[in-house]
Motif scaffolding. Structure first.
Motif, PDB file in Angstrom:
ATOM      1  N   VAL A 132     -38.734  35.950  74.957  1.00 46.69           N
ATOM      2  CA  VAL A 132     -39.413  35.622  76.216  1.00 46.69           C
ATOM      3  C   VAL A 132     -39.275  34.137  76.502  1.00 46.69           C
ATOM      4  O   VAL A 132     -38.969  33.725  77.638  1.00 46.69           O
ATOM      5  CB  VAL A 132     -40.896  36.052  76.147  1.00 46.69           C
ATOM      6  N   ILE A 133     -39.475  33.321  75.477  1.00 45.15           N
ATOM      7  CA  ILE A 133     -39.362  31.866  75.667  1.00 45.15           C
ATOM      8  C   ILE A 133     -37.955  31.500  76.112  1.00 45.15           C
ATOM      9  O   ILE A 133     -37.743  30.723  77.050  1.00 45.15           O
ATOM     10  CB  ILE A 133     -39.760  31.141  74.379  1.00 45.15           C
ATOM     11  N   ARG A 134     -36.948  32.069  75.431  1.00 48.88           N
ATOM     12  CA  ARG A 134     -35.564  31.747  75.789  1.00 48.88           C
ATOM     13  C   ARG A 134     -35.238  32.179  77.217  1.00 48.88           C
ATOM     14  O   ARG A 134     -34.647  31.432  78.004  1.00 48.88           O
ATOM     15  CB  ARG A 134     -34.609  32.429  74.800  1.00 48.88           C
ATOM     16  N   ALA A 135     -35.700  33.400  77.591  1.00 46.16           N
ATOM     17  CA  ALA A 135     -35.415  33.890  78.941  1.00 46.16           C
ATOM     18  C   ALA A 135     -36.159  33.075  79.984  1.00 46.16           C
ATOM     19  O   ALA A 135     -35.614  32.765  81.058  1.00 46.16           O
ATOM     20  CB  ALA A 135     -35.805  35.362  79.047  1.00 46.16           C
ATOM     21  N   ALA A 136     -37.410  32.709  79.707  1.00 50.39           N
ATOM     22  CA  ALA A 136     -38.190  31.926  80.660  1.00 50.39           C
ATOM     23  C   ALA A 136     -37.569  30.556  80.882  1.00 50.39           C
ATOM     24  O   ALA A 136     -37.538  30.037  82.001  1.00 50.39           O
ATOM     25  CB  ALA A 136     -39.633  31.803  80.178  1.00 50.39           C
ATOM     26  N   GLU A 137     -37.078  29.939  79.811  1.00 55.18           N
ATOM     27  CA  GLU A 137     -36.420  28.638  79.950  1.00 55.18           C
ATOM     28  C   GLU A 137     -35.157  28.760  80.785  1.00 55.18           C
ATOM     29  O   GLU A 137     -34.850  27.899  81.614  1.00 55.18           O
ATOM     30  CB  GLU A 137     -36.102  28.069  78.567  1.00 55.18           C
TER      31      GLU A 137
ATOM     32  N   LEU B 136     -44.535  31.388  81.871  1.00 53.77           N
ATOM     33  CA  LEU B 136     -44.423  31.220  80.411  1.00 53.77           C
ATOM     34  C   LEU B 136     -45.714  30.691  79.815  1.00 53.77           C
ATOM     35  O   LEU B 136     -46.125  31.091  78.724  1.00 53.77           O
ATOM     36  CB  LEU B 136     -43.255  30.285  80.075  1.00 53.77           C
ATOM     37  N   VAL B 137     -46.390  29.781  80.562  1.00 46.64           N
ATOM     38  CA  VAL B 137     -47.643  29.228  80.056  1.00 46.64           C
ATOM     39  C   VAL B 137     -48.668  30.349  79.887  1.00 46.64           C
ATOM     40  O   VAL B 137     -49.370  30.437  78.860  1.00 46.64           O
ATOM     41  CB  VAL B 137     -48.155  28.131  81.007  1.00 46.64           C
TER      42      VAL B 137
ATOM     43  N   VAL C   4     -37.585  38.435  84.481  1.00 47.29           N
ATOM     44  CA  VAL C   4     -38.410  37.713  83.517  1.00 47.29           C
ATOM     45  C   VAL C   4     -39.878  37.807  83.877  1.00 47.29           C
ATOM     46  O   VAL C   4     -40.737  38.106  83.023  1.00 47.29           O
ATOM     47  CB  VAL C   4     -37.946  36.253  83.411  1.00 47.29           C
ATOM     48  N   SER C   5     -40.203  37.572  85.147  1.00 47.66           N
ATOM     49  CA  SER C   5     -41.633  37.604  85.538  1.00 47.66           C
ATOM     50  C   SER C   5     -42.214  38.986  85.333  1.00 47.66           C
ATOM     51  O   SER C   5     -43.336  39.147  84.805  1.00 47.66           O
ATOM     52  CB  SER C   5     -41.765  37.174  86.999  1.00 47.66           C
ATOM     53  N   ASP C   6     -41.446  40.039  85.787  1.00 45.45           N
ATOM     54  CA  ASP C   6     -41.928  41.405  85.567  1.00 45.45           C
ATOM     55  C   ASP C   6     -42.070  41.699  84.080  1.00 45.45           C
ATOM     56  O   ASP C   6     -43.019  42.368  83.645  1.00 45.45           O
ATOM     57  CB  ASP C   6     -40.953  42.400  86.210  1.00 45.45           C
TER      58      ASP C   6
ATOM     59  N   ALA D  15     -36.787  46.050  78.303  1.00 48.45           N
ATOM     60  CA  ALA D  15     -35.692  46.403  79.213  1.00 48.45           C
ATOM     61  C   ALA D  15     -35.668  45.467  80.416  1.00 48.45           C
ATOM     62  O   ALA D  15     -34.608  45.021  80.870  1.00 48.45           O
ATOM     63  CB  ALA D  15     -35.850  47.862  79.659  1.00 48.45           C
ATOM     64  N   GLN D  16     -36.876  45.183  80.987  1.00 47.95           N
ATOM     65  CA  GLN D  16     -36.921  44.249  82.111  1.00 47.95           C
ATOM     66  C   GLN D  16     -36.412  42.876  81.695  1.00 47.95           C
ATOM     67  O   GLN D  16     -35.730  42.196  82.468  1.00 47.95           O
ATOM     68  CB  GLN D  16     -38.374  44.160  82.626  1.00 47.95           C
ATOM     69  N   LEU D  17     -36.743  42.473  80.475  1.00 45.35           N
ATOM     70  CA  LEU D  17     -36.270  41.176  79.988  1.00 45.35           C
ATOM     71  C   LEU D  17     -34.747  41.166  79.881  1.00 45.35           C
ATOM     72  O   LEU D  17     -34.092  40.177  80.223  1.00 45.35           O
ATOM     73  CB  LEU D  17     -36.910  40.872  78.626  1.00 45.35           C
TER      74      LEU D  17
END
Length: 1716
Positions: free
Chosen positions: A1166-1171, A1179-1180, A1147-1149, A1140-1142
């Motif tokens: 997660v990868i797509r949202a972090a980018e 992300l790392v 993203v960080s949460d 839900a947070q995503l």
């Protein structure tokens, strides 16, 4: 050597460009010719297509849109083989199509690439790959006949491996011998280093039987069959041509050797010969070899067009010549003419054939090879060796070598020695004792060689007949060794008539064949044979001859004559009279019956005749003839009278056409067959037939009634039934009416007919028939029939019973029988006929007040057969139901379960009130509806009892509603548990629904203990959409302590119903109830948007994930969700929170939550949202967690990318050195695309992707490194990128290094060139191209592009470049460049090289200052295809180079229209300029040329040339020219005018002109040639008038044939010139004396010829009548009726008899025919 005398003639059959084939496709790879039937051309522009040229119709090519690498037409049939390489592979796809049937016959995918293929036989394809040879057969393919069958795809069969000598060779041919036991493969390769221009040829010979190969050097080879003397089996020969270079010497040889010599048989000795190449053709080599099996000649064809011809048997050279100025690349055998076809680069299709008229004289004369000349003549049956053969024959004869002489005569060309002289020569040789006579040796040789001619056959047969060896003749005839002739038949007839007949037939000696058949008495064969050969014998004579001995045979012969095509040669009447003269009635009848079958109007007389004859003599025969009905055109009245006289009354009736005659004859019924008379009635009209019937009934009613009835039956439709009925009624013949109507009663539906039949039957006492018809018929009028029967009062009442029973008159019947005291019939009717109508009978008896005892007895007598229901109805209607009590009880006691019985009994019990409830509840057999209905008005509660017992829902609901019995209704509905019933009572339209619901809730359900009843009721309430009522019901059941309080389903239902109907109660129910389905109810609450209630339910049942989902998805409170997650501390809950947070962009949460949840499943999102949020540090951390759980390429790849984004390159290097599953290629590409070049460089270097590394280094401006990487990548795309980057950076040295690797690719060359040119680096580009010329892989595109660059930027080098590399240029492209840059000289040169002579000529003429060269233009102009360019060239030379115009015109002399050229020069006023040209072409006798030259000669006063021109060339306006020069000042010119008049037949004008100029000799010659006597005599008078006595004498002799002697003598005598006429007179007298002598001599000779001819005709007649002498002597038949004679009609005169009892014969051997 003149072409006409050459032994080999060449003819241009076709030019491929003329039928639309572009010259660029006329190559070895595009054109195929597998035989002399088809040429196949493969085109690739403007579209891919295959052109098939049928050599029988070469100007109608068949073009089909087909894409293929190669196409081959089958040698014999319209079958096309196609080959195409599969894209991206080295495999070839093969297909075979039947063009006529438009079907695919076969296909195969070859695993290897095919480098050459060919039809080696009409049913076999040879396939050659780089390593092997295969054979692919099309035999036995089902697809040819059944196109949709797939069983024909057989695989190619490997035959052998290619030998090493054929490695890297271009395969140019593959062949097999006729037996398919020997195979040969031929290839060519570049020459040796010492002489590279001479192409090397290699050959592999393979034996199929021995499975062995032999490698040889050869350029061309072919197989042949040859019969070696002494060996009856043909030998297989191979001929091959070689041209080798060894030790500085060129050796050219032709070899002929035998393959597989036959043990113990004579073999063919090996032959070889030199191939002499002229010095100009030192590097030429053979490309093809064809062998003429017709003449046994070997044709060797070279690439540059040389033809060598050798003899197969001796390998002797016959001929050599150049047959084509252009290179030849393809040949094919022309088997039918013994030559071959050849195709050159220009597209000419040449046909080489043997010149049969000159080859033998050429070999014997030019080559002085007499033996070869004789062999050629014998082998090909050629002329030219006659003298040699005759001379050789005489030599052998003189040397007594009779056998050799006989063989020479047998094989002599065109049979020149097979003459009577040769036979006589052998006959004249004395026979030596113990030796075979030479003549028999000669004939034996001829028989072994073939068939004898007519003279030879006759002479040999004469010898055989003399020796009495007939069997030899039979064998020779069977083998067709003898030529049959009439003379041979005459000879053989002396020993065997049958054999002679066969010879006569073969020799078509028709008179002899007819005579032979006559001798054998096979007259039928005479007709067959005569028809076959078209011969006409004397048929009448033959018929008379047969008639004397075989009457039946004469009939057969006459019938055969009648069936001849074109009609019978003898009149039918004449033939009939011949039979009747001999009283052959039966034979005459048989003949006439057969020939008169067509029944034609013109045979009316003969039809009458045959009937008359037989009616008088054989009436039964006449009756049979008439019965067959085969005649229709005879005299019918005449035949009718004869039939009546002969007692054939029925035939007479059939032929009479008047009613009185018919009435007179028809009464003779005693002599007429009844059936025939009945049939006769069918031929009469309605009125006549009725009249005849009346007469017959009047004459004898009883006797003729049956006939009348039968006739009426047969023809009732024509006569009319009403009329027939009236006829019988008129004579009161009910019997006739009965029989008449009975015949078609079953097929008639007329009520009147049925009634009359019943009436007639009743009146004739046929009671049983009346009973049957009334019982079975459905068409009579029932009312009318009933009344008739009642009135008739028949003693038997059954007919009336039938009518009344069938048509519902039971009451009338009962009343009739009761009133007539026929009670027995009432009982019988009820008991036996129809018990079902007993109720009606009882009812009528009750109405008639019949005693009850009789009725009860009647009922009891029927008992169980009686229908109870109608009986009850009848009694109930009359209120007499109690009458049936005894009857019903009796039935019940017998065990009856009939519902109607129990219904009636129940009604009686209810009416009597005798405990009805007991009956209604215990009796299982009554009908609840019927009894309930009966009870409704009497007692409703009893009705409810009855309806409940029968589950009569509708009736029970109605009676309870009507009487307000809702409690009973509620109990019944609950107990029934029927959904349809519930739906009906709970229907909103039911006005009593509320009262029912109250009773259900208050009474019925609380009383019920059945869960099924409760469930059914709840379901019904739900279905009826009564939620509030349902809640009320469920609360009473569930919340109040009842048996169903803890029911799981009811608790669910209560909550769910509240969710839908009253959400405010849901939370209370959730708290009060525990036994319900929490997950399911929670989901329903969510769907109903009761989120807090759902949250409470999920929490109550510890469904944390569902609970948090409600918070996140429905309540949308992430804070409450996080709080809830901290409270429960479940990974699944944290995972949901993270997602839900995503979704919300936290993203960080979200990453922190995923880490808490230890969830690695959502790494893609997660990868797509972090980018997107650029949070690569977080992300790392997440990816490092994920790597611990999963090994995913995506994770490792993204980790590398994230390191690059945060510039941690050292971690990248460390990471890629550790084990990982990252897709480094994709990562590198992504880094490159995002301009992270340093990181990309690390990746590409690590994975050795040199192409991408080079591109990366280019981006980093590290060009030297980029070039090194590109060299390692060795990719065209990489080279281009680096090259273009270097060019842009002006690093031209590095750019050239890259460019040299690019331009070797044809597709990339143009792109590089444009890149340089667009940036203005022309010199650098030229330098690059010049460097590219020396590359090993240099191709045509480099040379062409350099030429284009020279044309644009370095003009001075263009011509040199074109001349050096003309064969390696793309000429069309360079042509366009030269045209754009206006380099006309170079453009002309290119057009010439490309064979575009039209364009070359046009360029020269349009740009002559730069492009014109006289010698070059002459070579060009003769090769142009557009004839208009010829005349444009004439104008061009006239304007710019008039001094050379004659030279140019002489070159075009064979191509231009001379008339048009003359017109051009005449209009230009320079006609004299082309005088030499016109003199050269005047031999063509063209009018315009002749007139132009004559005009010039007149102007030049050159009368000698003018006269010569007039004599040799007469196609001009002669009269116009004569009129123009007849007044010329020169005498010779005027003399020419007179000459022209004479040639034109203008004799008077010519003579007048000659007389005017005193040219008397010319005048006399003109008069003599005119043939006009009047002109000659006028000229004599003219000479007399002028006193020209000598001229008078000369004219008499010159015009000797024209001058009449009397006129000449009269003129001479009257003008005292008799001395000058005397020589003429002497000559005249001598001539006429000779003529008289000749006439006398001719008359005497004519008389001798007439006598000789008469004698010859007598001999011929005697010979032709030879067969007649074998017949028996006969006398003429006496005259008979119908035959002619003196005083007889017909005019027939019998022929007069000749000697020996035979009639005199006509000129053609046939007896003269009479006039008939």
């Amino acid at each position: 050597m003149a072409a006409a005398n050459a032994p080999i003639t060449m003819k241009e059959v076709l030019t491929l460009p003329s039928i639309g084939i572009s010259p660029q496709f006329i190559t070895f790879t595009n054109v195929t010719m597998e035989s002399d039937k088809y040429i196949c051309v493969r085109e690739t522009a403007p579209q891919n297509s295959v052109v098939i040229v049928d050599m029988n119709m070469p100007n109608q090519p068949l073009r089909r849109p087909i894409t293929a690498d190669s196409a081959l037409m089958n040698p014999n049939s319209r079958i096309l083989a196609l080959k195409a390489q599969l894209p991206g592979t080295t495999q070839d796809h093969l297909q075979i199509f039947n063009i006529e049937m438009k079907t695919k016959m076969k296909s195969y995918q070859m695993p290897e690439q095919i480098v050459f293929w060919k039809w080696i036989t009409p049913k076999m394809l040879g396939l050659v790959t780089q390593s092997s040879c295969y054979h692919w057969s099309i035999e036995g393919m089902i697809l040819i006949l059944f196109p949709y069958c797939s069983s024909g795809d057989s695989e190619p069969v490997k035959m052998f491996e290619r030998t090493a000598n054929l490695a890297s060779n271009q395969i140019i041919n593959y062949r097999c011998d006729p037996s398919e036991k020997w195979l040969v493969l031929i290839g060519i390769a570049p020459g040796s280093p010492e002489r590279q221009q001479l192409v090397k040829g290699n050959m592999q010979l393979f034996s199929v039987e021995q499975q062995r190969s032999q490698a040889l050097e050869a350029h061309a080879a072919a197989f042949a069959q040859f019969k070696v003397p002494g060996n009856e089996n043909p030998s297989t020969l191979i001929s091959f041509a070689t041209k080798t270079f060894n030790a500085g010497q060129i050796t050219s040889k032709l070899h002929v050797i035998e393959l597989g010599a036959q043990p113990g048989k004579p073999s063919f000795s090996k032959k070889q010969a030199d191939l002499f190449f002229p010095p100009d053709f030192a590097d030429d080599f053979p490309v093809a070899m064809q062998i003429s099996h017709k003449y046994n000649l070997i044709y060797v064809i070279t690439k540059l067009g040389l033809l060598f011809v050798y003899d197969l048997e001796t390998a002797a050279a016959v001929y050599r010549n150049r047959i084509s100025p252009d290179p030849i690349f393809l040949t094919s055998e022309a088997s039918t003419v013994g030559g071959f076809y050849a195709i050159n680069r220009r597209g000419q299709v040449l046909l080489a054939t043997v010149n049969e008229a000159t080859i033998v004289p050429f070999v014997s004369g030019q080559l002085n090879n007499l033996e070869l000349a004789v062999n050629l003549a014998k082998r090909g049956n050629l002329p030219g060796a006659e003298n040699l053969v005759v001379q050789r024959f005489q030599e052998l004869f003189a040397q007594t070598k009779y056998k050799e002489a006989a063989e020479l005569a047998a094989e002599s060309p065109q049979g020149i020695l097979r003459t009577p002289d040769t036979v006589a020569k052998f006959q004249s040789v004395p026979v030596q004792a113990g030796q075979t006579p030479p003549l028999l040796q000669y004939f034996g040789t001829l028989l072994t060689r073939g068939k004898l001619n007519a003279f030879e056959s006759l002479e040999l047969s004469r010898l055989v007949v003399n020796q009495n060896k007939k069997n030899l003749l039979e064998n020779w005839l069977a083998e067709d060794k003898l030529e049959c002739s009439e003379e041979l038949g005459d000879l053989v007839k002396t020993v065997d008539n049958d054999l002679a007949l066969k010879i006569y037939i073969k020799a078509r000696a028709t008179p002899k064949v007819v005579a032979a058949f006559a001798e054998r008495r096979e007259f039928d064969k005479i007709l067959i044979y005569s028809k076959q050969v078209g011969y006409t014998p004397d048929y009448l004579f033959l018929l008379q001859t047969i008639l004397r001995t075989d009457p039946q045979g004469a009939v057969n012969f006459a019938l055969m004559m009648s069936q001849m095509e074109g009609g019978c040669p003898v009149d039918y009447n004449t033939i009939t009279d011949l039979f009747l003269q001999r009283n052959l009635i039966r034979e005459a009848t048989a003949f006439l019956l057969d020939v008169l079958k067509p029944n034609l109007p013109e045979h009316a007389f003969l039809q009458t005749k045959v009937l008359e004859i037989n009616l008088v003599t054989f009436p039964n025969v006449a009756d049979a003839i008439l019965a067959n009905g085969m005649f229709s055109h005879y005299d019918r009245p005449r035949i009718a009278q004869l039939c009546e006289k002969a007692g054939l009354y029925i035939r007479a009736l059939q032929h009479y056409s008047e009613l009185p005659d018919i009435k007179r004859v028809i009464v003779n019924t005693h002599a007429i067959e009844p059936q025939a008379l009945v049939e006769f009635f069918g031929t009469l009209s309605r009125e006549w037939a009725l009249e005849c019937m009346k007469d017959l009934l009047l004459v004898n009613l009883r006797g003729n009634l049956q006939i009348i009835v039968q006739a009426a039956k047969e023809y009732c439709e024509q006569l009319g039934i009403d009329q027939c009925i009236k006829l019988f009624e008129q004579f009161k013949s009910y019997e006739g009416l009965y029989f008449f109507l009975g015949s078609f009663l079953s097929s008639s539906e007329d009520p009147e007919i049925h009634f009359k039949y019943i009436e007639a039957a009743a009146k004739t006492g046929q009671i049983k028939e009346v009973e049957r018809v009334t019982r079975e018929s459905n068409f009579y009028d029932a009312e009318k029939t009933k009344n008739f029967l009642m009135e008739a009062k028949l003693p038997d009442a059954r007919p009336l019973i039938n009518v009344c029973d069938r048509f519902g008159f039971v009451g009338d019947l009962t009343h009739y029988l009761y009133t007539n005291n026929m009670l027995r019939y009432i009982e019988g009717y009820v008991q036996k006929v129809n018990p079902g109508n007993a109720p009606l009978v009882v009812g009528q008896l009750l109405d008639d007040e019949c005693p009850e005892d009789f009725i009860k007895g009647l009922i009891l007598s029927v008992r169980s057969l009686l229908p109870v229901e109608p009986l009850v109805d009848e009694c109930e209607k009359r209120n007499r139901l109690r009458l049936l009590t005894q009857f019903l009880e009796h039935l019940v006691s017998e065990g009856s379960q009939d519902v109607h019985v129990h219904n009636a009994l129940g009604k009686i019990i209810i009416d009597s009130n005798n405990n009805p409830e007991h009956f209604l509840t215990t009796n299982p057999y009554y009908d609840s509806k019927v009894v309930g209905k009966y009870c409704e008005k009497r007692d409703p509660t009893l009705a409810v009892v009855a309806y409940r017992r029968g589950q009569c829902d509708d009736e029970l609901i109605n009676v309870t509603n009507k009487n307000s019995l809702f409690k009973l209704q509620a109990r019944y509905v609950v107990e029934r548990m029927d959904s349809d019933l519930w739906e009906k009572v709970l229907n909103p339209e039911n006005e009593y629904r509320r009262q029912l619901i109250d009773q259900v809730v208050s009474t019925a359900l609380p009383e019920s203990k059945s869960p099924e009843q409760v469930s059914a009721a709840v379901k019904a309430f739900m279905t009826a959409d009564l939620p509030h009522e349902l809640i009320e019901l469920l609360e009473k059941i569930v919340l109040q302590n009842s048996a169903f309080s803890g029911n799981f389903n009811l608790q669910n239902l209560l909550i769910l119903t509240a969710i839908k109907a009253d959400p405010s109660r849901v939370m209370d129910y959730i708290n009060r109830l525990d036994n319900f389905d929490g997950p399911a109810v929670g989901e329903v609450a969510v769907e109903a948007q009761l989120y807090e209630e759902a949250y409470a339910i999920f929490k109550k049942f510890n469904l944390n994930v569902q609970a948090v989902n409600v918070l996140l998805d429905n309540i949308r409170s992430i804070d409450r969700a996080v709080e809830f997650a901290f409270r429960v501390e479940e990974d699944a809950v944290w995972s949901q929170v993270a997602k839900a947070q995503l979704r919300e962009g936290l993203v960080s949460d979200a990453i922190e939550s995923f880490i808490r949840a230890d969830d690695a499943t959502q790494f893609h999102e997660v990868i797509r949202a972090a980018e997107e949020a650029d949070v690569y540090h977080d992300l790392v951390k997440y990816l490092l967690m994920v790597r611990q759980k999963a090994k995913e390429p995506k994770v490792d790849s993204e980790l590398i990318f994230a390191y690059a984004k945060i510039d941690r390159l050292s971690e990248i290097e460390e990471f890629i050195l550790m084990p990982n599953v990252a897709n480094l290629q994709l990562v590198g590409d992504r880094l490159f695309d995002d301009a992270l070049y340093e990181a990309a460089k690390i990746i590409f270097a690590f994975i050795s992707n040199w192409a991408k590394l080079a591109c990366t280094l280019v981006k980093l401006k590290q060009f030297q490194g980029a070039v090194d990487a590109a060299r390692k990548a060795n990719s065209a795309k990489t080279w281009k990128e680096v090259c273009f980057a270097c060019v842009d950076a002006e690093e031209f040295r590095l750019a050239q290094m890259c460019g040299l690797n690019i331009i070797v690719q044809v597709d990339d060359l143009e792109e590089v060139s444009e890149y340089y040119q667009n940036r203005g680096y022309f010199n650098e580009l030229i330098s690059l191209m010049e460097s590219g010329l020396g590359l090993e892989r240099a191709h045509m595109g480099i040379f062409t592009e350099l030429g284009v660059l020279y044309a644009r930027y370095r003009y001075e080098k263009l011509m040199e470049h074109i001349k050096l590399f003309s064969t390696r240029l793309n000429i069309p492209k360079l042509i366009r460049a030269c045209d754009e840059q206006q380099h006309w000289k170079e453009l002309t040169y290119l057009y010439i090289q490309y064979d575009e002579f039209d364009n070359a000529a046009a360029t020269v003429m349009n740009h002559s200052p730069e492009a014109w060269d006289h010698m070059q233009f002459k070579d060009i102009v003769v090769k142009v295809a557009n004839v208009e360019l010829y005349y444009k060239a004439v104008h061009f030379y006239l304007q710019e180079h008039p001094d050379l115009i004659n030279d140019m015109l002489n070159v075009l002399a064979l191509r231009v229209d001379h008339t048009r050229v003359v017109d051009i020069m005449r209009k230009a006023g320079h006609l004299l300029l082309v005088k030499p040209y016109m003199v050269a072409v005047q031999s063509n006798n063209v009018s315009a040329v002749n007139e132009a030259l004559n005009q010039i000669y007149v102007e030049e006063e050159d009368y000698d040339r003018l006269r010569e021109s007039i004599d040799l060339h007469d196609n001009f306006d002669q009269i116009g020219l004569a009129q123009k020069i007849e007044k010329h000042e020169l005498l010779e010119m005027r003399r020419v005018a007179a000459y022209i008049y004479k040639k034109a037949g203008r004799w008077k004008q010519s003579i007048a002109l000659s007389k005017k100029d005193n040219l008397y000799k010319d005048a006399m010659e003109t008069a003599s040639q005119s043939g006009d006597r009047e002109l000659a005599e006028e000229l004599l008078v003219y000479f007399i008038e002028k006193g020209k006595k000598e001229c008078f004498a000369s004219c008499l002799f010159v015009c000797y044939d024209l001058v009449r002697p009397d006129v000449a003598l009269e003129l001479a005598w009257m003008n005292n010139m008799i001395d000058f006429a005397f020589p003429y007179l002497l000559q005249f007298i001598r001539e006429y004396t000779g003529k008289v002598d000749e006439l006398v001599k001719d008359k005497l000779e004519a008389q001798k010829e007439v006598k000789a001819k008469e004698q010859e005709e007598k001999d011929v007649i005697a010979q032709q009548n030879m067969y007649a002498q074998l017949l028996p002597l006969a006398l003429p038949a006496p005259p008979m009726p119908g035959m002619g004679g003196p005083g007889m009609p017909g005019g027939f005169v019998p022929p007069q008899m000749g000697g020996m009892g035979m009639p005199p014969m006509s000129q053609f051997g046939m007896p003269p025919m009479g006039n008939y």
